[in-house]
Design a protein around this motif. Structure first.
Motif, PDB file in Angstrom:
ATOM      1  N   GLY A  95     -16.508   2.243  -3.763  1.00  0.00           N
ATOM      2  CA  GLY A  95     -15.881   1.291  -2.795  1.00  0.00           C
ATOM      3  C   GLY A  95     -14.587   2.021  -2.510  1.00  0.00           C
ATOM      4  O   GLY A  95     -14.311   2.960  -2.998  1.00  0.00           O
ATOM      5  N   LEU A  96     -13.937   1.299  -1.593  1.00  0.00           N
ATOM      6  CA  LEU A  96     -12.597   1.781  -1.154  1.00  0.00           C
ATOM      7  C   LEU A  96     -11.737   0.432  -1.233  1.00  0.00           C
ATOM      8  O   LEU A  96     -12.014  -0.631  -1.073  1.00  0.00           O
ATOM      9  N   PHE A  97     -10.222   0.879  -1.694  1.00  0.00           N
ATOM     10  CA  PHE A  97      -9.608  -0.484  -1.769  1.00  0.00           C
ATOM     11  C   PHE A  97      -8.034  -0.214  -1.232  1.00  0.00           C
ATOM     12  O   PHE A  97      -7.778   1.157  -1.311  1.00  0.00           O
ATOM     13  N   ALA A  98      -7.397  -1.176  -1.004  1.00  0.00           N
ATOM     14  CA  ALA A  98      -6.043  -0.904  -0.707  1.00  0.00           C
ATOM     15  C   ALA A  98      -5.286  -2.377  -1.383  1.00  0.00           C
ATOM     16  O   ALA A  98      -6.028  -3.323  -1.147  1.00  0.00           O
ATOM     17  N   LYS A  99      -4.009  -1.815  -1.578  1.00  0.00           N
ATOM     18  CA  LYS A  99      -3.394  -3.203  -2.641  1.00  0.00           C
ATOM     19  C   LYS A  99      -1.707  -3.195  -2.180  1.00  0.00           C
ATOM     20  O   LYS A  99      -1.348  -2.037  -2.080  1.00  0.00           O
ATOM     21  N   ALA A 100      -1.373  -4.235  -1.892  1.00  0.00           N
ATOM     22  CA  ALA A 100       0.236  -4.500  -1.519  1.00  0.00           C
ATOM     23  C   ALA A 100       0.685  -5.287  -2.410  1.00  0.00           C
ATOM     24  O   ALA A 100       0.105  -6.446  -2.544  1.00  0.00           O
ATOM     25  N   SER A 101       1.949  -5.083  -2.873  1.00  0.00           N
ATOM     26  CA  SER A 101       2.595  -5.959  -3.972  1.00  0.00           C
ATOM     27  C   SER A 101       4.052  -6.130  -3.614  1.00  0.00           C
ATOM     28  O   SER A 101       4.590  -5.284  -3.010  1.00  0.00           O
ATOM     29  N   VAL A 102       4.527  -7.459  -4.083  1.00  0.00           N
ATOM     30  CA  VAL A 102       5.792  -7.704  -4.048  1.00  0.00           C
ATOM     31  C   VAL A 102       6.225  -7.906  -5.663  1.00  0.00           C
ATOM     32  O   VAL A 102       5.870  -8.580  -6.126  1.00  0.00           O
ATOM     33  N   ILE A 103       7.517  -7.160  -5.807  1.00  0.00           N
ATOM     34  CA  ILE A 103       7.750  -7.552  -7.267  1.00  0.00           C
ATOM     35  C   ILE A 103       9.099  -8.071  -7.352  1.00  0.00           C
ATOM     36  O   ILE A 103      10.147  -7.231  -6.802  1.00  0.00           O
ATOM     37  N   LYS A 122       4.959 -10.451 -10.404  1.00  0.00           N
ATOM     38  CA  LYS A 122       4.441  -9.578  -9.330  1.00  0.00           C
ATOM     39  C   LYS A 122       3.350 -10.577  -8.696  1.00  0.00           C
ATOM     40  O   LYS A 122       2.695 -11.209  -9.075  1.00  0.00           O
ATOM     41  N   GLY A 123       3.441 -10.414  -7.046  1.00  0.00           N
ATOM     42  CA  GLY A 123       2.252 -10.928  -6.254  1.00  0.00           C
ATOM     43  C   GLY A 123       1.760  -9.885  -5.384  1.00  0.00           C
ATOM     44  O   GLY A 123       2.268  -8.970  -4.958  1.00  0.00           O
ATOM     45  N   TYR A 124       0.265 -10.046  -5.411  1.00  0.00           N
ATOM     46  CA  TYR A 124      -0.544  -8.830  -4.487  1.00  0.00           C
ATOM     47  C   TYR A 124      -1.481  -9.377  -3.748  1.00  0.00           C
ATOM     48  O   TYR A 124      -2.019 -10.509  -4.166  1.00  0.00           O
ATOM     49  N   LEU A 125      -1.676  -8.831  -2.784  1.00  0.00           N
ATOM     50  CA  LEU A 125      -3.188  -8.814  -1.906  1.00  0.00           C
ATOM     51  C   LEU A 125      -3.722  -7.636  -1.830  1.00  0.00           C
ATOM     52  O   LEU A 125      -3.255  -6.429  -1.681  1.00  0.00           O
ATOM     53  N   GLN A 126      -5.061  -7.692  -2.220  1.00  0.00           N
ATOM     54  CA  GLN A 126      -5.911  -6.590  -2.625  1.00  0.00           C
ATOM     55  C   GLN A 126      -7.117  -6.682  -1.722  1.00  0.00           C
ATOM     56  O   GLN A 126      -7.826  -7.791  -1.736  1.00  0.00           O
ATOM     57  N   GLY A 127      -7.524  -5.776  -0.966  1.00  0.00           N
ATOM     58  CA  GLY A 127      -8.780  -5.780  -0.058  1.00  0.00           C
ATOM     59  C   GLY A 127      -9.743  -4.569  -0.576  1.00  0.00           C
ATOM     60  O   GLY A 127      -9.187  -3.583  -0.985  1.00  0.00           O
ATOM     61  N   GLU A 128     -11.032  -4.935  -0.423  1.00  0.00           N
ATOM     62  CA  GLU A 128     -12.024  -3.888  -1.066  1.00  0.00           C
ATOM     63  C   GLU A 128     -13.163  -3.815  -0.199  1.00  0.00           C
ATOM     64  O   GLU A 128     -13.632  -4.705   0.347  1.00  0.00           O
ATOM     65  N   ILE A 129     -13.560  -2.489   0.122  1.00  0.00           N
ATOM     66  CA  ILE A 129     -14.898  -2.383   0.804  1.00  0.00           C
ATOM     67  C   ILE A 129     -15.850  -2.021  -0.072  1.00  0.00           C
ATOM     68  O   ILE A 129     -15.573  -0.662  -0.536  1.00  0.00           O
ATOM     69  N   VAL A 130     -16.975  -2.646  -0.390  1.00  0.00           N
ATOM     70  CA  VAL A 130     -18.125  -1.848  -1.131  1.00  0.00           C
ATOM     71  C   VAL A 130     -19.653  -2.461  -0.228  1.00  0.00           C
ATOM     72  O   VAL A 130     -19.703  -3.735   0.207  1.00  0.00           O
TER      73      VAL A 130
END
Length: 194
Positions: free
Chosen positions: A139-147, A157-165
């Motif tokens: 799969g492929l993923f992308a993640k963005a976080s604010v610390i 930390k708060g994060y949003l992650q998306g994944e394609i599988v």
């Protein structure tokens, strides 16, 4: 599924033209070669009467129970970039590939029950099936976080992650499960830097 069966007795009354022939009194005997006159064997009228002699109803009901135990393991590989954007605040991004492993156990039991003429239902037939297996998926993923930096190297930390599988199917008996691992995750974590 409701089914009904009706049995009828059918009675027919045929009338023939005699063509001027006067039939003798019963009982009758003989054949078409004689002696005697011959009348047409095709009736000029036919009357039909029916009488219901028996009726039954059958009600079929189907009960299906399915279960799926699915375990998923994932490893994310990719670079991470971070930097400050305000006092005690950091941004962080990462992207890359994921190695996903799935294993499962699926079961299905099915019972077909029959009730006759409104009576109690009883098991008419039973089936059971099971299936187990495993699968690897990339799969492929992308993640963005604010610390947010806290006191004594602690952080939130708060994060949003998306994944394609790619999705895949699991079949057991007459049922099919479609497993779609792709999606988004929103989360928070609390930790300490060393």
């Amino acid at each position: 599924n409701l089914q009904q069966r009706d049995d009828y007795q059918l009675d027919f009354t045929d009338r023939f033209t005699l063509g001027g022939v006067i039939p003798p009194s019963a009982p009758y005997s003989g054949n078409e070669t004689g002696p005697g006159p011959i009348i047409d064997n095709i009736p000029i009228t036919r009357e039909e009467s029916s009488q219901l002699t028996n009726s039954k109803t059958a009600l079929f009901t189907n009960s299906v129970r399915t279960s799926l135990d699915l375990n998923a393991f994932s490893i994310a590989l990719g670079p991470t970039f971070s930097g400050p954007f305000d006092d005690n605040w950091l941004w962080e991004t990462s992207a890359g590939v994921t190695l996903n492993y799935f294993d499962w156990n699926a079961r299905q039991s099915e019972t077909l029950s029959l009730s006759l003429d409104g009576g109690p239902a009883s098991a008419f037939r039973k089936w059971s099936d099971s299936d187990s297996g495993d699968k690897f998926k990339l799969g492929l993923f992308a993640k963005a976080s604010v610390i947010r930096k806290l006191h004594d190297d602690w952080f939130l930390k708060g994060y949003l992650q998306g994944e394609i599988v790619d999705s895949f199917n699991i079949r057991v008996g007459g049922s099919k499960y479609e497993v779609s691992p792709a999606g988004y995750a929103l989360g928070f974590s609390f930790g300490r830097s060393f």
